[in-house]
Scaffold this motif. Structure first.
Motif, PDB file in Angstrom:
ATOM      1  N   UNK A  21     -61.178  23.643 -13.766  1.00 28.68           N
ATOM      2  CA  UNK A  21     -61.145  25.201 -14.062  1.00 28.68           C
ATOM      3  C   UNK A  21     -60.259  26.037 -13.106  1.00 28.68           C
ATOM      4  N   UNK A  22     -59.410  26.754 -13.576  1.00 25.18           N
ATOM      5  CA  UNK A  22     -58.443  27.626 -12.842  1.00 25.18           C
ATOM      6  C   UNK A  22     -57.131  26.882 -12.736  1.00 25.18           C
ATOM      7  N   UNK A  23     -56.944  25.509 -12.923  1.00 22.22           N
ATOM      8  CA  UNK A  23     -55.691  24.625 -12.876  1.00 22.22           C
ATOM      9  C   UNK A  23     -55.083  24.859 -14.074  1.00 22.22           C
ATOM     10  N   UNK A  24     -53.728  24.166 -13.792  1.00 24.38           N
ATOM     11  CA  UNK A  24     -52.833  24.058 -15.002  1.00 24.38           C
ATOM     12  C   UNK A  24     -52.821  22.744 -15.488  1.00 24.38           C
ATOM     13  N   UNK A  25     -52.695  22.473 -16.819  1.00 26.84           N
ATOM     14  CA  UNK A  25     -52.486  21.234 -17.485  1.00 26.84           C
ATOM     15  C   UNK A  25     -51.312  21.046 -18.535  1.00 26.84           C
ATOM     16  N   UNK A  26     -51.013  20.095 -18.917  1.00 27.63           N
ATOM     17  CA  UNK A  26     -50.112  19.956 -19.953  1.00 27.63           C
ATOM     18  C   UNK A  26     -50.462  19.238 -21.099  1.00 27.63           C
ATOM     19  N   UNK A  27     -50.528  19.872 -22.271  1.00 28.04           N
ATOM     20  CA  UNK A  27     -50.902  19.196 -23.318  1.00 28.04           C
ATOM     21  C   UNK A  27     -49.807  19.304 -24.695  1.00 28.04           C
ATOM     22  N   UNK A  28     -49.810  18.440 -25.680  1.00 22.99           N
ATOM     23  CA  UNK A  28     -48.806  18.669 -26.750  1.00 22.99           C
ATOM     24  C   UNK A  28     -49.327  20.067 -27.609  1.00 22.99           C
ATOM     25  N   UNK A  29     -48.047  20.964 -27.516  1.00 26.16           N
ATOM     26  CA  UNK A  29     -48.361  22.085 -28.175  1.00 26.16           C
ATOM     27  C   UNK A  29     -46.841  22.646 -28.186  1.00 26.16           C
ATOM     28  N   UNK A  30     -46.770  23.660 -28.987  1.00 26.31           N
ATOM     29  CA  UNK A  30     -45.588  24.541 -28.991  1.00 26.31           C
ATOM     30  C   UNK A  30     -45.716  25.927 -28.651  1.00 26.31           C
ATOM     31  N   UNK A  31     -46.740  26.304 -27.966  1.00 27.05           N
ATOM     32  CA  UNK A  31     -47.255  27.541 -27.807  1.00 27.05           C
ATOM     33  C   UNK A  31     -47.832  27.565 -26.103  1.00 27.05           C
ATOM     34  N   UNK A  32     -47.738  28.568 -25.451  1.00 28.07           N
ATOM     35  CA  UNK A  32     -48.075  28.817 -24.240  1.00 28.07           C
ATOM     36  C   UNK A  32     -48.042  30.356 -23.646  1.00 28.07           C
ATOM     37  N   UNK A  33     -49.000  30.329 -22.713  1.00 26.68           N
ATOM     38  CA  UNK A  33     -49.231  31.871 -22.206  1.00 26.68           C
ATOM     39  C   UNK A  33     -48.459  31.840 -21.053  1.00 26.68           C
ATOM     40  N   UNK A  34     -47.594  33.030 -20.827  1.00 24.60           N
ATOM     41  CA  UNK A  34     -47.011  33.564 -19.808  1.00 24.60           C
ATOM     42  C   UNK A  34     -47.896  34.475 -18.996  1.00 24.60           C
ATOM     43  N   UNK A  35     -48.077  34.020 -17.687  1.00 24.96           N
ATOM     44  CA  UNK A  35     -49.131  35.038 -16.847  1.00 24.96           C
ATOM     45  C   UNK A  35     -47.978  35.697 -15.854  1.00 24.96           C
ATOM     46  N   UNK A  36     -48.664  36.839 -15.321  1.00 23.14           N
ATOM     47  CA  UNK A  36     -47.817  37.540 -14.459  1.00 23.14           C
ATOM     48  C   UNK A  36     -47.077  36.907 -13.172  1.00 23.14           C
TER      49      UNK A  36
END
Length: 234
Positions: A94-109
Motif C-alpha cells: 500500500x502506497x507503493x507503485x506497481x506496473x500492470x498492463x494498461x493504457x491509462x495511468x494517473x499523474x500525481x503532483x
C-alpha cells in the motif's frame, strides 16, 4: 441394607457427575485426537461380541474417515495461515507503485508515469500520443528509432525519457496538470504499422482478498487488479 443403598446411590451420582464433566470437556475441546480415537477403537475391539465380531473393514473405514477429516482440518489451518501471511506481506505494498498492463495511468503532483512496451522487431518511427481524461490529445512525441525488445519510458507531464535518454523535442512551456491520462504508442514493425500494448505504473491504494483467495490490488486510476497480473514492483 440402607447403608448399601446409600452407597449405591452415592456411587451413581458420582458416576453421573463424572460423565457430565467428560461430556462438558468434549464439548469444550470439540475434537478427538488421533491417539484417543485409536484407544477408543481398540477398546471397542476388546469388548466386541466374540460370537459376532465386527468386520475388520469397518474399523479400517472408520480410521480412514478419521484420517480424512483430520487431514482436511490441518489443510484448512495451513491455508488460513498462508492467506494471513500473504495478506500481511501484501499490505506492505500500500502506497507503493506497481506496473500492470494498461493504457491509462494517473499523474500525481511532482511525480512521474513509468511504463514499458515490447517490440518484436526494431522500429524506426515509434510515436507516443498522450490524451487527457476528456480524450483530448495533449502531446504527440516522436520517439524515433527503437531496437527490438523492451522499451521503457518515464513521463513527468512535460518531458519524455525513453530507455534512459531524455528526448530532445519541443515539450512546450506548460506541464500537464495532475490527473488521469491515456497513452498510445504506435510503431512500424516488419513493415506493418501497429498500436502497441503498454504497461503503466500506478499507486496501490489498498489490498483485499478475493472470494477465490487471490490477492487483489486496488490501483489508483485503474481499479482492482489481481496481484499475479503485476509485471513489476517499482
Amino acid at each position: 441394607m440402607s447403608t448399601v443403598g446409600s452407597s449405591t446411590s452415592s456411587s451413581s451420582v458420582t458416576d453421573n457427575l463424572s460423565i457430565t464433566k467428560k461430556q462438558e470437556a468434549n464439548k469444550t475441546t470439540n475434537e478427538l485426537g488421533q491417539a484417543a480415537f485409536l484407544e477408543l477403537m481398540i477398546t471397542q475391539m476388546n469388548n466386541q461380541n466374540p460370537l459376532s465380531p465386527q468386520d475388520n473393514t469397518e474399523f479400517v473405514a472408520q480410521l480412514a474417515q478419521f484420517s480424512s477429516v483430520e487431514g482436511l482440518e490441518r489443510l484448512n489451518k495451513s491455508f488460513n495461515s498462508f492467506m494471513s501471511n500473504n495478506a500481511l506481506q501484501a499490505s506492505s505494498l500500500v502506497g507503493r507503485s506497481v506496473s500492470v498492463e494498461s493504457d491509462k495511468s494517473t499523474l500525481v503532483s511532482g511525480g512521474i508515469v513509468a511504463g514499458s512496451t515490447e517490440l518484436t522487431y526494431p522500429a524506426k518511427d515509434m510515436t507516443m500520443r498522450i490524451y487527457d481524461n476528456a480524450g483530448a490529445l495533449i502531446q504527440t512525441i516522436p520517439v524515433g528509432e527503437v531496437p527490438a525488445g523492451e522499451t521503457v519510458f518515464r513521463w513527468d507531464g512535460q518531458n519524455l525519457e525513453v530507455n534512459g535518454k531524455l528526448l530532445d523535442w519541443e515539450a512546450g512551456d506548460d506541464a500537464a496538470i495532475t490527473g488521469q491520462y491515456k497513452f498510445e504508442i504506435t510503431a512500424t514493425q516488419n513493415g506493418k504499422a501497429e498500436t502497441l500494448n503498454t504497461s503503466l505504473s500506478a499507486n496501490v491504494n489498498s489490498v483485499t482478498i478475493g472470494e477465490n483467495g487471490k490477492l487483489i490490488l486496488n490501483l489508483a486510476g485503474i481499479g482492482a487488479v489481481e496481484a499475479d497480473k503485476v509485471k513489476q514492483f517499482n
